[in-house]
Enzyme design. Structure first.
Site, mmCIF file in Angstrom:
data_model
loop_
_atom_site.group_PDB
_atom_site.id
_atom_site.type_symbol
_atom_site.label_atom_id
_atom_site.label_comp_id
_atom_site.label_asym_id
_atom_site.label_seq_id
_atom_site.Cartn_x
_atom_site.Cartn_y
_atom_site.Cartn_z
ATOM 1 C CE LYS A 2 -21.884 81.303 40.148
ATOM 2 N NZ LYS A 2 -22.224 81.875 38.618
ATOM 3 C CB CYS B 6 -20.581 88.992 34.618
ATOM 4 S SG CYS B 6 -21.875 88.395 33.518
HETATM 5 C C1 LIG Z 1 -17.756 85.615 40.857
HETATM 6 C C2 LIG Z 1 -18.863 85.288 40.799
HETATM 7 N N1 LIG Z 1 -19.994 86.702 42.033
HETATM 8 C C3 LIG Z 1 -21.000 86.381 41.357
HETATM 9 C C4 LIG Z 1 -21.354 85.861 40.648
HETATM 10 C C5 LIG Z 1 -23.218 86.471 40.633
HETATM 11 O O1 LIG Z 1 -24.056 84.960 41.038
HETATM 12 P P1 LIG Z 1 -25.560 85.497 41.586
HETATM 13 O O2 LIG Z 1 -26.185 85.908 39.547
HETATM 14 O O3 LIG Z 1 -25.777 83.943 41.428
HETATM 15 O O4 LIG Z 1 -25.712 86.358 41.945
HETATM 16 C C6 LIG Z 1 -20.887 84.702 39.763
HETATM 17 C C7 LIG Z 1 -21.862 84.367 38.737
HETATM 18 O O5 LIG Z 1 -21.066 83.837 38.128
HETATM 19 C C8 LIG Z 1 -19.732 85.071 40.290
HETATM 20 O O6 LIG Z 1 -19.149 83.835 39.255
#
Ligand SMILES: Cc1ncc(COP(=O)(O)O)c(C=O)c1O
Length: 405
Positions: free
Chosen positions: A222, A362
């Site tokens: 990200k 999510c």
């Molecule tokens: C606030 C937040 N935490 C955690 C994640 C998880 O990231 P990753 O899938 O790269 O572990 C995301 C991804 O959408 C997120 O937006």
């Protein structure tokens, strides 16, 4: 930085695609050619196993990997020794829930998180609490998308909270949470803190020493970096006390028949062959962001958010979720339109070349609180401009026409 935004767009090869307006950076950002080339160059010219071999090519690969760690640590104001590479933010949180949680959370204890957490900062704590007979509690979110700090105090005051988990910026509401304050209040009652900086590291100038959380996690993809790499920054004394998360090569100092001893930090938590090219890519990403300047990145996000918050309500009936004040949020805007399902918004915008996300992001507990099954979401990064938001507003107006609203 609006002028810069136009300048940097050319650095992102995928944005050359005809008519593409990419507004889904909260899901994953695009990558500048500097990142792509750093990874390509690593594979073409420096690829070798790291840490173990002494020949010059291996020493060079090790230097690239450890050099990336140093730059990533510096980017957020932390030490390299306590900066651990993981596969993503999800794995970093699981590491803490498993390696710290299993030793320190027991029957009757509580883990306190917020209603605006991503599933990554919910499910690992559910698994831990179920296994250890502990209770998972939530701090609610008010109508403006802000944390109910009185509930935080109330829960902390009862004296059973072992750890507070909080997102620095919500991936749904965009809320910029007062994490320094949360850390201070938690520490006052002896609770640890884990801050999920997945949405914050890509757009804020971070000083982790000032935030002072016990654990801070984020994810490379990200932040203009590649997939397959995340970061855990932790307090040295905690990381030293914790048992390893994964066992295997590289994380040991000595292996006897029945027992082993552990490597030093940070390698104690990096079992197996590391994500070398990904670390190199993330190093290039933080160099790229630092060259722009994180204060400029934040100013740009803020300006685009303010512009979007001004323009989007021009669409009849459109609801924007989260804090109304752009100072209180990052570059993420979730919204709904009466009579059109978010997936239809996503699809109709997609036909116009405008990429927005539709779904529960999510964050199902938060969606339930908001009383919606899903939202549409637009999110920004350095390569976006006001023009992209104008295109979004045009696409939304067209979507209303299609639905004859
Ligand atoms: C606030 C937040 N935490 C955690 C994640 C998880 O990231 P990753 O899938 O790269 O572990 C995301 C991804 O959408 C997120 O937006």
């Amino acid at each position: 930085m609006s002028a810069t935004a136009v300048d940097v767009r050319a650095d992102f090869p995928v944005l050359d695609r005809e008519g593409l307006v990419y507004l889904d950076s909260a899901a994953t950002s695009q990558k500048p050619h500097q990142v792509i080339e750093a990874m390509d160059d690593y594979y073409r010219n420096s690829n070798a196993p790291i840490h173990r071999s002494v020949y010059p090519l291996a020493a060079e690969a090790t230097e690239l990997f450890e050099g990336a760690r140093e730059r990533v640590a510096r980017f957020v104001g932390w030490d390299a020794r306590t900066t651990i590479f993981t596969r993503n933010a999800t794995e970093a949180i699981n590491l803490v829930a498993y390696a710290w949680g299993r030793e320190n959370v027991g029957q009757g204890d509580e883990v306190l998180i917020t209603r605006m957490e991503h599933h990554s900062n919910i499910v690992p704590w559910q698994l831990l609490c179920q296994e250890r007979g502990a209770r998972l509690r939530y701090v609610s979110v008010d109508r403006d998308g802000e944390l109910a700090m009185d509930e935080l105090d109330e829960a902390l005051g009862e004296g059973r909270v072992k750890l507070v988990g909080v997102a620095h910026i919500s991936n749904v509401l965009g809320t910029l949470n007062p994490v320094e304050d949360v850390v201070r209040r938690a520490r006052a009652v002896g609770a640890l803190t884990l801050v999920d900086g997945s949405q914050a590291a890509p757009q804020l100038s971070l000083d982790l020493r000032a935030i002072d959380a016990d654990f801070y996690v984020w994810t490379g993809h990200k932040a203009l970096g590649p997939t397959g790499i995340g970061v855990l920054h932790g307090r040295a004394e905690l990381l030293e006390q914790m048992r390893p998360f994964l066992g295997g090569g590289h994380m040991i100092s000595r292996v006897d028949d029945q027992t082993s001893t552990w490597n030093e930090l940070p390698w104690k938590f990096e079992a197996g062959t590391s994500e070398i090219a990904e670390a190199v890519g993330l190093g290039a990403a933080v160099d790229y962001l630092s060259a722009i300047g994180m204060d400029s990145v934040r100013a740009h996000e803020r300006e685009l958010t303010a512009y979007a918050l001004e323009r989007m309500p021009e669409i009849d009936g459109l609801t924007v979720f989260g804090p109304p004040d752009p100072e209180r949020r990052g570059g993420v805007i979730s919204f709904a339109m009466p009579g059109i399902h978010p997936h239809d918004i996503g699809e109709l915008c997609g036909r116009e070349g405008v990429c927005v996300r539709a779904g529960h992001h999510c964050a199902q507990p938060l969606m339930r609180d908001m009383g919606v099954p899903a939202t549409a979401r637009a999110s920004f990064h350095v390569y976006n401009s006001r023009y992209d938001i104008d295109r979004l507003v045009d696409a939304l107006a067209k979507a209303r026409e299609v639905f004859e609203l």
